[in-house]
Design a protein around this motif. Structure first.
Motif, PDB file in Angstrom:
ATOM      1  N   ALA A 186       4.549   4.640  -8.621  1.00 59.64           N
ATOM      2  CA  ALA A 186       3.597   3.522  -8.625  1.00 59.64           C
ATOM      3  C   ALA A 186       3.332   3.106  -7.189  1.00 59.64           C
ATOM      4  O   ALA A 186       4.140   3.370  -6.290  1.00 59.64           O
ATOM      5  N   TYR A 187       2.196   2.467  -6.984  1.00 61.50           N
ATOM      6  CA  TYR A 187       1.783   2.030  -5.650  1.00 61.50           C
ATOM      7  C   TYR A 187       1.780   0.507  -5.578  1.00 61.50           C
ATOM      8  O   TYR A 187       1.328  -0.161  -6.505  1.00 61.50           O
ATOM      9  N   ALA A 233      -8.415  -1.902   3.072  1.00 68.72           N
ATOM     10  CA  ALA A 233      -7.385  -0.880   2.889  1.00 68.72           C
ATOM     11  C   ALA A 233      -7.386  -0.400   1.447  1.00 68.72           C
ATOM     12  O   ALA A 233      -7.663  -1.175   0.524  1.00 68.72           O
ATOM     13  N   ILE A 234      -7.069   0.877   1.237  1.00 72.67           N
ATOM     14  CA  ILE A 234      -7.041   1.476  -0.092  1.00 72.67           C
ATOM     15  C   ILE A 234      -5.737   2.255  -0.250  1.00 72.67           C
ATOM     16  O   ILE A 234      -5.388   3.070   0.605  1.00 72.67           O
ATOM     17  N   ASN A 235      -5.020   2.016  -1.348  1.00 71.84           N
ATOM     18  CA  ASN A 235      -3.772   2.756  -1.567  1.00 71.84           C
ATOM     19  C   ASN A 235      -4.039   4.078  -2.287  1.00 71.84           C
ATOM     20  O   ASN A 235      -5.185   4.400  -2.636  1.00 71.84           O
ATOM     21  N   GLY A 236      -2.992   4.850  -2.527  1.00 72.08           N
ATOM     22  CA  GLY A 236      -3.141   6.170  -3.119  1.00 72.08           C
ATOM     23  C   GLY A 236      -3.619   6.165  -4.552  1.00 72.08           C
ATOM     24  O   GLY A 236      -4.036   7.199  -5.072  1.00 72.08           O
ATOM     25  N   TYR A 244       2.255  -5.644   6.419  1.00 70.47           N
ATOM     26  CA  TYR A 244       1.490  -4.568   7.054  1.00 70.47           C
ATOM     27  C   TYR A 244       1.423  -3.359   6.134  1.00 70.47           C
ATOM     28  O   TYR A 244       2.421  -2.982   5.512  1.00 70.47           O
ATOM     29  N   ASN A 245       0.258  -2.756   6.054  1.00 71.76           N
ATOM     30  CA  ASN A 245       0.105  -1.531   5.281  1.00 71.76           C
ATOM     31  C   ASN A 245       0.872  -0.394   5.949  1.00 71.76           C
ATOM     32  O   ASN A 245       1.044  -0.369   7.171  1.00 71.76           O
ATOM     33  N   ALA A 246       1.294   0.562   5.149  1.00 69.63           N
ATOM     34  CA  ALA A 246       2.084   1.683   5.653  1.00 69.63           C
ATOM     35  C   ALA A 246       1.247   2.575   6.564  1.00 69.63           C
ATOM     36  O   ALA A 246       0.010   2.623   6.463  1.00 69.63           O
ATOM     37  N   VAL A 247       1.922   3.283   7.451  1.00 70.81           N
ATOM     38  CA  VAL A 247       1.254   4.279   8.295  1.00 70.81           C
ATOM     39  C   VAL A 247       0.595   5.312   7.386  1.00 70.81           C
ATOM     40  O   VAL A 247       1.179   5.757   6.398  1.00 70.81           O
ATOM     41  N   GLY A 266       0.790  -1.228   0.000  1.00 70.04           N
ATOM     42  CA  GLY A 266       0.000   0.000   0.000  1.00 70.04           C
ATOM     43  C   GLY A 266       0.818   1.273   0.000  1.00 70.04           C
ATOM     44  O   GLY A 266       0.339   2.310   0.464  1.00 70.04           O
ATOM     45  N   SER A 267       2.037   1.237  -0.518  1.00 64.69           N
ATOM     46  CA  SER A 267       2.932   2.386  -0.434  1.00 64.69           C
ATOM     47  C   SER A 267       3.302   2.905  -1.824  1.00 64.69           C
ATOM     48  O   SER A 267       3.271   2.174  -2.804  1.00 64.69           O
TER      49      SER A 267
END
Length: 195
Positions: free
Chosen positions: A68-69, A153-156, A105-108, A42-43
């Motif tokens: 890119a994510y 969770a959703i990335n950018g 783990y997804n990023a902060v 997710g980063s």
């Protein structure tokens, strides 16, 4: 996986990938694609590429940066030993973690979407919200109702993980408590609302 087009010059034989900090992270590549590993879910990652002629020092300038994510992972359940939820009067707060040891783990700062429903298949949406923290509170919910909760969770880039079903909760009915005032108890005006 990063991909790019071949340079126009037929003498080009190698390519290099650089991080946003200007560090060569790929070494010399004789192909037009490179798979990067060890990234956080997710980063966002920014990369640039340049070409080199043979083994000479002569190299092109860096390309424009491309971002890119990575895909987000399914959020994890509430931490061990911590509550999965807290209940209030027609309110509910749910908790989760950013992932699990098995998938990462997804990023902060990852965005999470939370759905509440009165149906276990979520065919009826009761409430929804977004959060960048690992908990979310809801108010004004129907009482005497079973509420189901889930989170993703959703990335950018707007790509989302699968849903994590958090649990289901029964919101009880809290009736108004009346307490005696002064005087005769059978006189309604001598009773007042409790707190």
């Amino acid at each position: 996986t990063w991909t790019w087009n071949a340079a126009a010059c037929g003498l080009i034989s190698t390519y290099e990938i650089f991080s946003s900090a200007g560090v060569n992270i790929s070494g010399s590549l004789g192909v037009l694609t490179w798979t990067e590993t060890g990234l956080l879910p997710g980063s966002a990652y920014g990369r640039q590429v340049r070409s080199k002629v043979g083994i000479a020092i002569l190299a092109s300038s860096l390309s424009a940066s491309v971002t890119a994510y990575t895909l987000p992972v399914v959020p994890g359940p509430a931490p061990a030993g911590a509550p999965a939820f807290t209940l209030g009067v027609s309110s509910l707060t749910v908790y989760w973690t950013s992932g699990t040891a098995s998938v990462g783990y997804n990023a902060v700062g990852t965005n999470y979407e939370i759905f509440l429903s009165t149906k276990s298949d979520f065919s009826v949406l009761h409430a929804s919200a977004s959060a960048t923290t690992l908990s979310k509170g809801f108010g004004g919910l129907m009482t005497e109702t079973t509420i189901y909760a889930r989170v993703k969770a959703i990335n950018g880039a707007g790509q989302s993980s699968d849903w994590r079903d958090l649990s289901y909760f029964y919101l009880p009915y809290y009736s108004t408590v009346w307490v005696a005032g002064s005087g005769d108890w059978n006189v309604g005006s001598n009773w007042s609302k409790g707190t």
